[in-house]
Each structure stands twice: as C-alpha cells, then as structure tokens.
Write a protein that holds these residues in place. Structure first.
Motif, PDB file in Angstrom:
ATOM      1  N   ASN A 175      10.817 -12.213   9.311  1.00  0.00           N
ATOM      2  CA  ASN A 175      11.780 -13.037   8.352  1.00  0.00           C
ATOM      3  C   ASN A 175      11.624 -12.730   6.783  1.00  0.00           C
ATOM      4  O   ASN A 175      10.530 -12.874   6.347  1.00  0.00           O
ATOM      5  CB  ASN A 175      11.376 -14.671   8.494  1.00  0.00           C
ATOM      6  CG  ASN A 175      11.843 -15.083   9.944  1.00  0.00           C
ATOM      7  OD1 ASN A 175      12.497 -14.234  10.790  1.00  0.00           O
ATOM      8  ND2 ASN A 175      11.264 -16.209  10.196  1.00  0.00           N
ATOM      9  N   ILE A 176      12.647 -12.359   6.225  1.00  0.00           N
ATOM     10  CA  ILE A 176      12.455 -11.976   4.988  1.00  0.00           C
ATOM     11  C   ILE A 176      13.611 -12.684   4.068  1.00  0.00           C
ATOM     12  O   ILE A 176      14.492 -13.284   4.609  1.00  0.00           O
ATOM     13  CB  ILE A 176      12.819 -10.637   4.689  1.00  0.00           C
ATOM     14  CG1 ILE A 176      14.216 -10.045   5.253  1.00  0.00           C
ATOM     15  CG2 ILE A 176      11.738  -9.695   5.482  1.00  0.00           C
ATOM     16  CD1 ILE A 176      14.691  -8.533   4.811  1.00  0.00           C
ATOM     17  N   SER A 177      13.233 -12.854   2.713  1.00  0.00           N
ATOM     18  CA  SER A 177      14.096 -13.527   1.681  1.00  0.00           C
ATOM     19  C   SER A 177      13.800 -12.845   0.547  1.00  0.00           C
ATOM     20  O   SER A 177      12.834 -12.107   0.170  1.00  0.00           O
ATOM     21  CB  SER A 177      13.975 -15.005   1.577  1.00  0.00           C
ATOM     22  OG  SER A 177      12.691 -15.278   1.348  1.00  0.00           O
TER      23      SER A 177
ATOM     24  N   ASP B 104      20.229 -11.067  11.871  1.00  0.00           N
ATOM     25  CA  ASP B 104      20.973 -12.113  11.590  1.00  0.00           C
ATOM     26  C   ASP B 104      20.638 -12.412  10.029  1.00  0.00           C
ATOM     27  O   ASP B 104      19.219 -12.628   9.595  1.00  0.00           O
ATOM     28  CB  ASP B 104      20.397 -13.518  12.160  1.00  0.00           C
ATOM     29  CG  ASP B 104      20.769 -13.230  13.708  1.00  0.00           C
ATOM     30  OD1 ASP B 104      22.006 -13.515  14.131  1.00  0.00           O
ATOM     31  OD2 ASP B 104      19.866 -13.191  14.493  1.00  0.00           O
ATOM     32  N   ALA B 105      21.297 -12.167   8.961  1.00  0.00           N
ATOM     33  CA  ALA B 105      21.475 -12.336   7.697  1.00  0.00           C
ATOM     34  C   ALA B 105      22.534 -13.032   6.837  1.00  0.00           C
ATOM     35  O   ALA B 105      23.474 -13.252   7.409  1.00  0.00           O
ATOM     36  CB  ALA B 105      21.385 -10.805   7.085  1.00  0.00           C
ATOM     37  N   GLU B 106      22.149 -13.600   5.662  1.00  0.00           N
ATOM     38  CA  GLU B 106      22.783 -14.465   4.976  1.00  0.00           C
ATOM     39  C   GLU B 106      22.692 -14.117   3.448  1.00  0.00           C
ATOM     40  O   GLU B 106      21.522 -14.017   2.958  1.00  0.00           O
ATOM     41  CB  GLU B 106      22.662 -16.000   5.312  1.00  0.00           C
ATOM     42  CG  GLU B 106      23.544 -16.632   4.108  1.00  0.00           C
ATOM     43  CD  GLU B 106      23.204 -18.214   4.386  1.00  0.00           C
ATOM     44  OE1 GLU B 106      24.229 -19.145   4.070  1.00  0.00           O
ATOM     45  OE2 GLU B 106      22.014 -18.577   4.599  1.00  0.00           O
ATOM     46  N   ALA B 107      23.691 -13.747   2.724  1.00  0.00           N
ATOM     47  CA  ALA B 107      23.726 -13.692   1.243  1.00  0.00           C
ATOM     48  C   ALA B 107      24.548 -14.479   0.236  1.00  0.00           C
ATOM     49  O   ALA B 107      25.994 -14.317   0.853  1.00  0.00           O
ATOM     50  CB  ALA B 107      23.491 -12.198   0.866  1.00  0.00           C
TER      51      ALA B 107
ATOM     52  N   GLU C  43      21.142 -14.129  -3.766  1.00  0.00           N
ATOM     53  CA  GLU C  43      19.938 -14.364  -3.109  1.00  0.00           C
ATOM     54  C   GLU C  43      20.350 -14.368  -1.315  1.00  0.00           C
ATOM     55  O   GLU C  43      21.395 -14.391  -0.871  1.00  0.00           O
ATOM     56  CB  GLU C  43      19.714 -15.900  -3.031  1.00  0.00           C
ATOM     57  CG  GLU C  43      19.330 -16.218  -4.562  1.00  0.00           C
ATOM     58  CD  GLU C  43      18.998 -17.579  -4.862  1.00  0.00           C
ATOM     59  OE1 GLU C  43      18.833 -18.458  -3.708  1.00  0.00           O
ATOM     60  OE2 GLU C  43      18.895 -18.294  -5.911  1.00  0.00           O
ATOM     61  N   TYR C  44      19.195 -13.592  -0.737  1.00  0.00           N
ATOM     62  CA  TYR C  44      19.418 -13.433   0.605  1.00  0.00           C
ATOM     63  C   TYR C  44      18.202 -13.875   1.521  1.00  0.00           C
ATOM     64  O   TYR C  44      17.240 -14.114   1.053  1.00  0.00           O
ATOM     65  CB  TYR C  44      19.774 -11.821   1.048  1.00  0.00           C
ATOM     66  CG  TYR C  44      18.579 -11.046   0.299  1.00  0.00           C
ATOM     67  CD1 TYR C  44      17.487 -10.736   1.395  1.00  0.00           C
ATOM     68  CD2 TYR C  44      18.329 -10.723  -0.765  1.00  0.00           C
ATOM     69  CE1 TYR C  44      16.437  -9.880   1.009  1.00  0.00           C
ATOM     70  CE2 TYR C  44      17.129  -9.930  -1.302  1.00  0.00           C
ATOM     71  CZ  TYR C  44      16.311  -9.700  -0.335  1.00  0.00           C
ATOM     72  OH  TYR C  44      15.227  -8.783  -0.921  1.00  0.00           O
ATOM     73  N   ARG C  45      18.527 -13.910   2.916  1.00  0.00           N
ATOM     74  CA  ARG C  45      17.577 -14.237   3.742  1.00  0.00           C
ATOM     75  C   ARG C  45      17.894 -13.486   5.184  1.00  0.00           C
ATOM     76  O   ARG C  45      19.175 -13.450   5.383  1.00  0.00           O
ATOM     77  CB  ARG C  45      17.245 -15.614   4.041  1.00  0.00           C
ATOM     78  CG  ARG C  45      18.343 -16.594   4.362  1.00  0.00           C
ATOM     79  CD  ARG C  45      17.692 -17.916   4.466  1.00  0.00           C
ATOM     80  NE  ARG C  45      19.040 -18.947   4.549  1.00  0.00           N
ATOM     81  CZ  ARG C  45      18.741 -20.118   4.808  1.00  0.00           C
ATOM     82  NH1 ARG C  45      17.496 -20.826   4.712  1.00  0.00           N
ATOM     83  NH2 ARG C  45      19.636 -21.120   4.580  1.00  0.00           N
TER      84      ARG C  45
ATOM     85  N   VAL D 235      19.967 -17.690  11.298  1.00  0.00           N
ATOM     86  CA  VAL D 235      19.110 -17.633   9.779  1.00  0.00           C
ATOM     87  C   VAL D 235      18.545 -19.074   9.299  1.00  0.00           C
ATOM     88  O   VAL D 235      17.523 -18.819   8.695  1.00  0.00           O
ATOM     89  CB  VAL D 235      20.345 -17.082   8.829  1.00  0.00           C
ATOM     90  CG1 VAL D 235      19.826 -16.953   7.623  1.00  0.00           C
ATOM     91  CG2 VAL D 235      20.838 -15.694   9.372  1.00  0.00           C
ATOM     92  N   GLN D 236      19.457 -19.816   9.510  1.00  0.00           N
ATOM     93  CA  GLN D 236      19.062 -21.032   8.970  1.00  0.00           C
ATOM     94  C   GLN D 236      18.057 -22.034   9.758  1.00  0.00           C
ATOM     95  O   GLN D 236      17.262 -23.023   9.362  1.00  0.00           O
ATOM     96  CB  GLN D 236      20.357 -22.113   8.586  1.00  0.00           C
ATOM     97  CG  GLN D 236      21.300 -21.406   7.521  1.00  0.00           C
ATOM     98  CD  GLN D 236      22.477 -22.345   7.247  1.00  0.00           C
ATOM     99  OE1 GLN D 236      22.760 -23.283   8.170  1.00  0.00           O
ATOM    100  NE2 GLN D 236      23.286 -22.063   6.274  1.00  0.00           N
ATOM    101  N   GLY D 237      17.924 -21.737  10.923  1.00  0.00           N
ATOM    102  CA  GLY D 237      17.110 -22.269  11.960  1.00  0.00           C
ATOM    103  C   GLY D 237      15.511 -22.106  11.292  1.00  0.00           C
ATOM    104  O   GLY D 237      15.106 -21.123  10.734  1.00  0.00           O
TER     105      GLY D 237
END
Length: 456
Positions: free
Chosen positions: A280-282, A235-238, A245-247, A206-208
């Motif tokens: 890729n979404i956010s 692969d997701a993070e919130a 906030e999410y991506r 996610v962070q790459g």
C-alpha cells in the motif's frame, strides 16, 4: 480552409470537406484536416437553429497521432485541462469513434456550443484510443503503454465525467536504478474520472482498511495484469489538484522469483521460489521523496543463496556448498519513506540455517542490512565468534551487508554491536502474522515446474 473554434482554440489546417446545407442543417459527408502531425478525418452533421446552441454530431471521427502537448492542453476547457495537466499524458495517441452498425441510433461524439461566447461547450463521447509507447502519471508513473483504452464520458458546465476500461498489451512501472522498469502484461480493468478524482480499479479496495486487498471485492473490479508469471492487482486513486495526492494498493499472487531474476537482474543468478505479497502506497506530487507505504512479501520455497546479498553472508559464515540449500520460507515486512524501503523484520527459515534481520534499501539501490544467523556450532570459523557462542550457548553470528544491491560488501558484527541484533532475533513479533486472515496463501509447488534445487 483553416478554422479555429473560440471555445476550443486548437487550429485545424488544410481542411477539405464534402458538404451540403439545407434547412439549418449542415451535412458533412466527409472531411480531412490536420494540426501539425495530427491527422483528422470523419463524417457527421451540424445543426444551427435560431436561439439554440449549435450542435455537431459525428457518425465517424478518427484522430491519428494526437500529441497532448501544451497547445492542445491550453485549448481544453478548464476542468478538463487541469485533469490533463495533472495526468500529464505524453506520446502519440490514435482515437476512433464509430457507430457499431449503421442502424444504431445516436452518435459516438457530439458537441454542443454555448449561446454566449464565454460559456463552455458541452460534449459526449464513446471512443477507443490506441497507445503505442505513451506515458501517464496517475500518482504512479506509468510508461510504455501499449494497447487499447475504451472511454465513455460527458462534459456539462465545464465538469468532465469519464469512465472506461483498459485493454493493454503491456505497461511499465517502478523503474530500477539500472534504468529497467517492471513490465506488466495483459493489463485489463476499469477506470473513471469524477469530481476531479481519478480512480483506477476499485475505489472500495483503495479506501478500505484491509491489508492486503479484501478478498470480498471481485477481481473484475480491479485492474489486473500478468507479472513474472503471476497475477498483479492494482487499485489506485488520485485527486487532480495542482499537486496531486494519491494512494494505491497492489497485490502480487503466485509469481515466480526465477522469472524476476531472468527479467530484471543483470546477472541471472540461480534463484527460485513462489512470491505472494502486497503493498500500500500513498504520496503527494510527482516526487518519490513524498511516497509513503507499507507491505509484506512471502517467498515459499525460497532458493535465494546465489543472490549477491546471500553470497556475502554465506561467505562470511563459511558455509559449505552442501549447506546452501533452499530456505523453506522467506517473510519480509517493510515500510516506505525517505525514498527507501525499510525492512523489519526479514525472516528466512531453513533446515540448515535461519536468518533474521532488518535494514533498508534506498531507491537508488544502496543498502544497509544487518542479519543474525544460527548455523551449527561446528561451522563457526572465527575465535571471537566461538567465544560468543561459549558465553551464550546459542550459536549466534551477526553480519552487516552494505553497498549496491548487485555488488554488496559484508562484515561480521563485533560483539559490542551484537546486542540489538540478538534482541531482533528474539523479539516476540512473528512476521507470519502479516499474512494471517488474508487471501494470500502460497500455493503448493508443482514438481513438474519446480527447479531441482527446490524439490525434496
């Protein structure tokens, strides 16, 4: 009996139990209780020593038909309650916690009470949850969750830590205007909750900065599933703030266009091809209006000519049936904002006709696309188009397609409006570069499983 803990004010009624007590230890040989339609049963023990926090340890604990409604959420400690409010789970869950074998040490669920009433309880757990049609919001709304979820975690000083693994039969995401959602089967992979951040799959992915997902990250670290006979990675993070906030990064490998048409398009058009792509979404909050993103799709080979969009284009160009062969390759690059997909460019290459264009499709299914074609000169049907060809000598025809995806309308772009389309056609950007230096490579097509329309 009826009880309600001060540190977890969720009333339990119709409590029956088989108990024994000796030397500050309460043995719970069995108990049964309920909260509304939720049934609870199990066995364990409690310890109550002077000057020390009380402690409850469960050898077995079963919770059937748990509904995480507002009453349940308000009973949770602060940080866990905030996480639950943001993830917003709905539906009915069944939970089980047991020792793998009677000889195993430790307890799958422990609770430790505070010495002072205003302090939070501490807890550890190792349990399995079963979901049947539940939903959760992890930045992306995930619905129709069916399967098992393994969870291990703890909570100290009001701070929850959680990690686990998904083993789901199916989930649904990204609902279409028709009301149909995209179903992903056999969803497996890790997730965790730490310091108020929820991660599904690989945090490094996610962070790459890689677009698409880096091939150096093992597939086992991502959440993977089966989608239209191919593989999907998520692969997701919130963060779990009041307005989260999410991506997320999604990658699609070796999927079948014909299966997508069969499953999600109202009319089962004769389309086929192998799909590879990434997105890729956010965003922020639960509204799609704040979603942003970018991505690319490649279909190779690409039999698309029965889709309403291309039916309209071929009708305007008056191509013969013999000319409606499969495109050799279709490349689409897009961005996402303002609740729509912005395509630039759309590039379709074939032996008989090639198309290039741009435009947008809104989330509600309305579209506005402009395409430029280069058919043989003998197939140009309109006098003023022939005049353009005579002037430029390039055989260019512009077509605008608007309306709903399933029922589009089209028109030939008049000469004064053709300049932008011509510039688009000859711009230096090559959409194939979107897939260079990535792990996305269209596979060779197996003749045994390829529709006849795609075979040489």
């Amino acid at each position: 009996a009826e009880i309600q803990m001060k540190s977890f004010p969720w009333p339990i009624r119709e409590l029956t139990a088989d108990l024994s007590y000796h030397a500050a230890r309460l043995m719970v040989h069995s108990f049964n209780a309920r909260h509304d339609d939720t049934r609870i049963h199990g066995r364990g023990r409690g310890t109550f020593l002077p000057g020390q926090p009380w402690r409850a340890e469960f050898e077995e604990l079963f919770v059937d038909d748990l509904v995480p409604n507002s009453t349940f959420r308000m009973a949770l400690p602060g940080a866990l309650r905030n996480a639950c409010e943001t993830l917003n789970p709905t539906g009915r869950f069944s939970i089980s916690a047991t020792r793998p074998t009677p000889k195993d040490e430790g307890f799958p669920v422990t609770l430790s009470g505070p010495l002072r009433p205003l302090e939070d309880i501490s807890a550890t757990w190792n349990l399995q949850a079963v979901s049947a049609g539940c939903a959760i919001n992890a930045g992306i709304q995930v619905e129709d969750i069916h399967g098992r979820i393994a969870m291990q975690g703890s909570m100290d000083d009001g701070k929850p830590r959680l990690e686990g693994r998904l083993d789901l039969d199916s989930i649904s995401i990204f609902k279409l205007p028709s009301g149909i959602s995209h179903q992903i089967n056999r969803v497996v992979g890790p997730f965790q909750l730490r310091n108020g951040n929820f991660t599904m799959g690989s945090l490094d992915a996610v962070q790459g900065a890689n677009e698409p997902r880096s091939s150096r990250i093992p597939m086992s670290e991502s959440v993977t599933g089966e989608f239209i006979q191919g593989k999907l990675t998520i692969d997701a993070e919130a963060n779990l703030n009041a307005e989260p906030e999410y991506r997320a990064k999604l990658t699609l490998l070796d999927s079948r266009l014909e299966q997508y048409a069969k499953s999600y398009l109202r009319d089962r058009w004769d389309v086929a091809g192998i799909i590879n792509g990434w997105m890729n979404i956010s965003g922020k909050g639960n509204s799609t209006e704040q979603m942003r993103g970018r991505g690319a799709i490649r279909i190779e080979p690409a039999a698309l000519y029965e889709l309403p969009l291309f039916v309209q284009i071929f009708r305007v160009l008056r191509l013969d049936a013999a000319d409606r062969t499969a495109f050799e390759q279709a490349d689409v690059t897009f961005t996402i904002d303002n609740s729509r997909f912005n395509f630039n460019p759309i590039d379709l290459r074939g032996n008989t006709i090639s198309l290039r264009g741009s435009g947008n499709v809104r989330f509600d299914g309305m579209m506005d696309l402009e395409m430029v074609s280069m058919p043989p000169r003998t197939q140009l049907p309109l006098p003023f188009v022939n005049a353009i060809v005579n002037q430029f000598g390039r055989g260019l025809v512009g077509v605008q397609v608007t309306g709903q995806i399933g029922q589009p309308t089209s028109r030939v772009i008049p000469f004064p409006e053709l300049d932008a389309a011509v510039q688009l056609l000859f711009q230096s950007r090559d959409p194939r570069k979107t897939f260079q230096n990535s792990n996305l490579r269209p596979p060779s097509v197996d003749r045994r499983s390829t529709p006849a329309t795609l075979r040489p």
